[in-house]
Design a protein around this motif. Structure first.
Motif, PDB file in Angstrom:
ATOM      1  N   ASP A  17       0.833  -1.209   0.000  1.00  0.00           N
ATOM      2  CA  ASP A  17       0.000   0.000   0.000  1.00  0.00           C
ATOM      3  C   ASP A  17       0.866   1.255   0.000  1.00  0.00           C
ATOM      4  OD1 ASP A  17      -2.375  -1.388  -0.034  1.00  0.00           O
ATOM      5  OD2 ASP A  17      -2.724  -1.237   2.134  1.00  0.00           O
ATOM      6  N   SER A  18       1.943   1.233   0.786  1.00  0.00           N
ATOM      7  CA  SER A  18       2.828   2.390   0.858  1.00  0.00           C
ATOM      8  C   SER A  18       3.531   2.639  -0.474  1.00  0.00           C
ATOM      9  CB  SER A  18       3.866   2.174   1.967  1.00  0.00           C
ATOM     10  OG  SER A  18       4.798   3.239   2.005  1.00  0.00           O
ATOM     11  N   ILE A  19       4.057   1.558  -1.080  1.00  0.00           N
ATOM     12  CA  ILE A  19       4.748   1.697  -2.365  1.00  0.00           C
ATOM     13  C   ILE A  19       3.785   2.179  -3.440  1.00  0.00           C
ATOM     14  CG2 ILE A  19       5.904   0.432  -4.205  1.00  0.00           C
ATOM     15  CD1 ILE A  19       7.093  -1.398  -2.088  1.00  0.00           C
ATOM     16  N   THR A  20       2.589   1.595  -3.493  1.00  0.00           N
ATOM     17  CA  THR A  20       1.614   1.954  -4.512  1.00  0.00           C
ATOM     18  C   THR A  20       1.207   3.418  -4.408  1.00  0.00           C
ATOM     19  OG1 THR A  20       0.760  -0.306  -4.614  1.00  0.00           O
ATOM     20  CG2 THR A  20      -0.683   1.443  -5.415  1.00  0.00           C
ATOM     21  N   ALA A  21       0.938   3.878  -3.187  1.00  0.00           N
ATOM     22  CA  ALA A  21       0.555   5.277  -2.992  1.00  0.00           C
ATOM     23  C   ALA A  21       1.674   6.214  -3.418  1.00  0.00           C
ATOM     24  CB  ALA A  21       0.182   5.510  -1.526  1.00  0.00           C
ATOM     25  N   GLU A  22       2.897   5.858  -3.076  1.00  0.00           N
ATOM     26  CA  GLU A  22       4.026   6.712  -3.419  1.00  0.00           C
ATOM     27  C   GLU A  22       4.236   6.761  -4.928  1.00  0.00           C
ATOM     28  OE1 GLU A  22       8.640   7.377  -1.910  1.00  0.00           O
ATOM     29  OE2 GLU A  22       7.319   5.940  -0.918  1.00  0.00           O
ATOM     30  N   LEU A  23       4.104   5.612  -5.591  1.00  0.00           N
ATOM     31  CA  LEU A  23       4.340   5.599  -7.032  1.00  0.00           C
ATOM     32  C   LEU A  23       3.235   6.354  -7.773  1.00  0.00           C
ATOM     33  CD1 LEU A  23       6.540   4.462  -8.854  1.00  0.00           C
ATOM     34  CD2 LEU A  23       4.996   2.601  -9.407  1.00  0.00           C
ATOM     35  N   LYS A  24       2.001   6.227  -7.326  1.00  0.00           N
ATOM     36  CA  LYS A  24       0.909   6.927  -7.998  1.00  0.00           C
ATOM     37  C   LYS A  24       1.009   8.442  -7.858  1.00  0.00           C
ATOM     38  CE  LYS A  24      -2.485   3.186  -8.044  1.00  0.00           C
ATOM     39  NZ  LYS A  24      -3.800   2.699  -7.570  1.00  0.00           N
ATOM     40  N   SER A  25       1.780   8.890  -6.885  1.00  0.00           N
ATOM     41  CA  SER A  25       1.995  10.336  -6.730  1.00  0.00           C
ATOM     42  C   SER A  25       3.261  10.806  -7.436  1.00  0.00           C
ATOM     43  CB  SER A  25       2.078  10.685  -5.236  1.00  0.00           C
ATOM     44  OG  SER A  25       3.269  10.157  -4.653  1.00  0.00           O
ATOM     45  N   THR A  26       3.922   9.908  -8.150  1.00  0.00           N
ATOM     46  CA  THR A  26       5.153  10.256  -8.869  1.00  0.00           C
ATOM     47  C   THR A  26       4.780  10.776 -10.254  1.00  0.00           C
ATOM     48  OG1 THR A  26       6.360   8.531  -7.670  1.00  0.00           O
ATOM     49  CG2 THR A  26       7.367   9.372  -9.692  1.00  0.00           C
ATOM     50  N   SER A  27       4.856  12.086 -10.436  1.00  0.00           N
ATOM     51  CA  SER A  27       4.341  12.700 -11.655  1.00  0.00           C
ATOM     52  C   SER A  27       5.126  12.320 -12.898  1.00  0.00           C
ATOM     53  CB  SER A  27       4.337  14.226 -11.506  1.00  0.00           C
ATOM     54  OG  SER A  27       5.650  14.716 -11.268  1.00  0.00           O
ATOM     55  N   LEU A  28       6.398  11.989 -12.779  1.00  0.00           N
ATOM     56  CA  LEU A  28       7.216  11.665 -13.946  1.00  0.00           C
ATOM     57  C   LEU A  28       7.064  10.207 -14.391  1.00  0.00           C
ATOM     58  CD1 LEU A  28      10.536  13.629 -13.296  1.00  0.00           C
ATOM     59  CD2 LEU A  28       8.680  14.190 -14.858  1.00  0.00           C
TER      60      LEU A  28
END
Length: 314
Positions: A74-85
């Motif tokens: 969940d932590s990895i997924t949330a962080e990646l989905k907020s990665t604009s590039l």
């Protein structure tokens, strides 16, 4: 991004800086690292991000205080989905990968193509089946679930036959510390060193085997005739049968160099193809090593595009 000529002289305008194939810990770490140095990426994953982490109920070797796979996922997924590039493409397979002197091209099952200066392949591994194990004879076409797919309802008050002594057994036991169950674990000589962490659990009965023959049973889903190391035979049955016999690489078709086991050694690949995570070899299949190799792979691509790599690492 500048337009570069292809090997045939036709100009190619890359769609992104980096293609990442695989959305597990290695691929996600690669995307985050790439973004941190200003590289655009497209991450292609046929299922869900970190899908296998959601099946690991207990963790004890990951930094950050995470004690379960779903929590980390969940932590990895949330962080990646907020990665604009990073652009995430779920539900798509890469059917072919081609590398030329100046770019790589990934063909998707939708027939669309993506091009970039480099690709990171982090597709990992998938579970082996009885037909893949020379020490198991099974009915033609039989497929069995890996142990990490077992739910508590499959285990409480039941006997499970586990084929192979691979390490997910220890994870399964830690995830269900109070579950009243019995595991019959039969395994070949090559797994002897793997069973150390489970041999003292009173719920486990270890059955060293030279060969196992599976067949349907009237009283259980499957039964097994086991030829022991001492030459003796025994017949066992269980409520459910699961696999813990290891995994096999799941690399896409195309310009990848594989060893005899199907893994893709990093040093043997085209300069524009970078391997990360479990696909590298069977020796370092851990979450932490996957994340580290994904980050390193992204930095490798970053330095390569700036001609900053040592000559012998290109």
């Amino acid at each position: 991004m500048a337009v570069t000529p292809s090997r045939t002289g036709t100009p190619v305008t890359p769609d992104t800086d980096l293609i990442i194939i695989g959305g597990g810990p290695a691929g996600c770490a690669a995307a985050r690292m790439a973004a941190s140095v200003g590289m655009r990426s497209v991450l292609i994953e046929p299922d869900a991000l970190c899908r296998n982490l959601y099946r690991i109920q207990a963790l004890n070797n990951v930094l950050g205080g995470y004690t379960s796979g779903p929590e980390l996922a969940d932590s990895i997924t949330a962080e990646l989905k907020s990665t604009s590039l990073c652009r995430i493409e779920l539900g798509q397979h890469v059917t072919s990968l081609r590398a030329t002197d100046d770019h790589v091209t990934a063909t998707l099952d939708s027939c669309n193509q993506l091009s970039a200066s480099h690709v990171i392949v982090a597709t990992g591994v998938g579970p082996l089946q009885p037909k893949d194990a020379p020490w198991i004879t099974a009915p033609s076409g039989l497929t069995l679930p890996p142990l990490w797919q077992a739910e508590e309802d499959h285990a409480e008050g039941r006997t499970l036959l586990v084929l192979g002594g691979d390490r997910p057994i220890g994870t399964f036991l830690r995830a269900h510390p109070t579950t009243d169950m019995r595991l019959l674990v039969t395994y070949p000589p090559s797994d002897d060193y793997k069973i150390e962490e489970i041999q003292d659990d009173p719920r486990v009965a270890l059955i060293p085997a030279d060969h196992v023959t599976l067949y349907p049973s009237e009283t259980a889903a499957l039964a097994a005739d086991i030829v022991g190391r001492d030459g003796g035979d025994q017949r066992v049955s269980a409520d459910f049968t699961f696999l813990s016999i290891g995994t096999a690489p799941t690399a896409p078709n195309g310009d990848l160099v594989r060893d005899t086991a199907g893994y893709c050694p990093t040093s043997h690949q085209h300069p524009r193809v970078i391997i990360a995570g479990d696909l590298r070899s069977a020796r370092f299949q851990r979450i932490m090593t996957a994340m580290g190799s994904g980050s390193e792979a992204a930095l490798h691509a970053y330095y390569a595009t700036r001609d900053l790599l040592p000559e012998n690492s290109r």
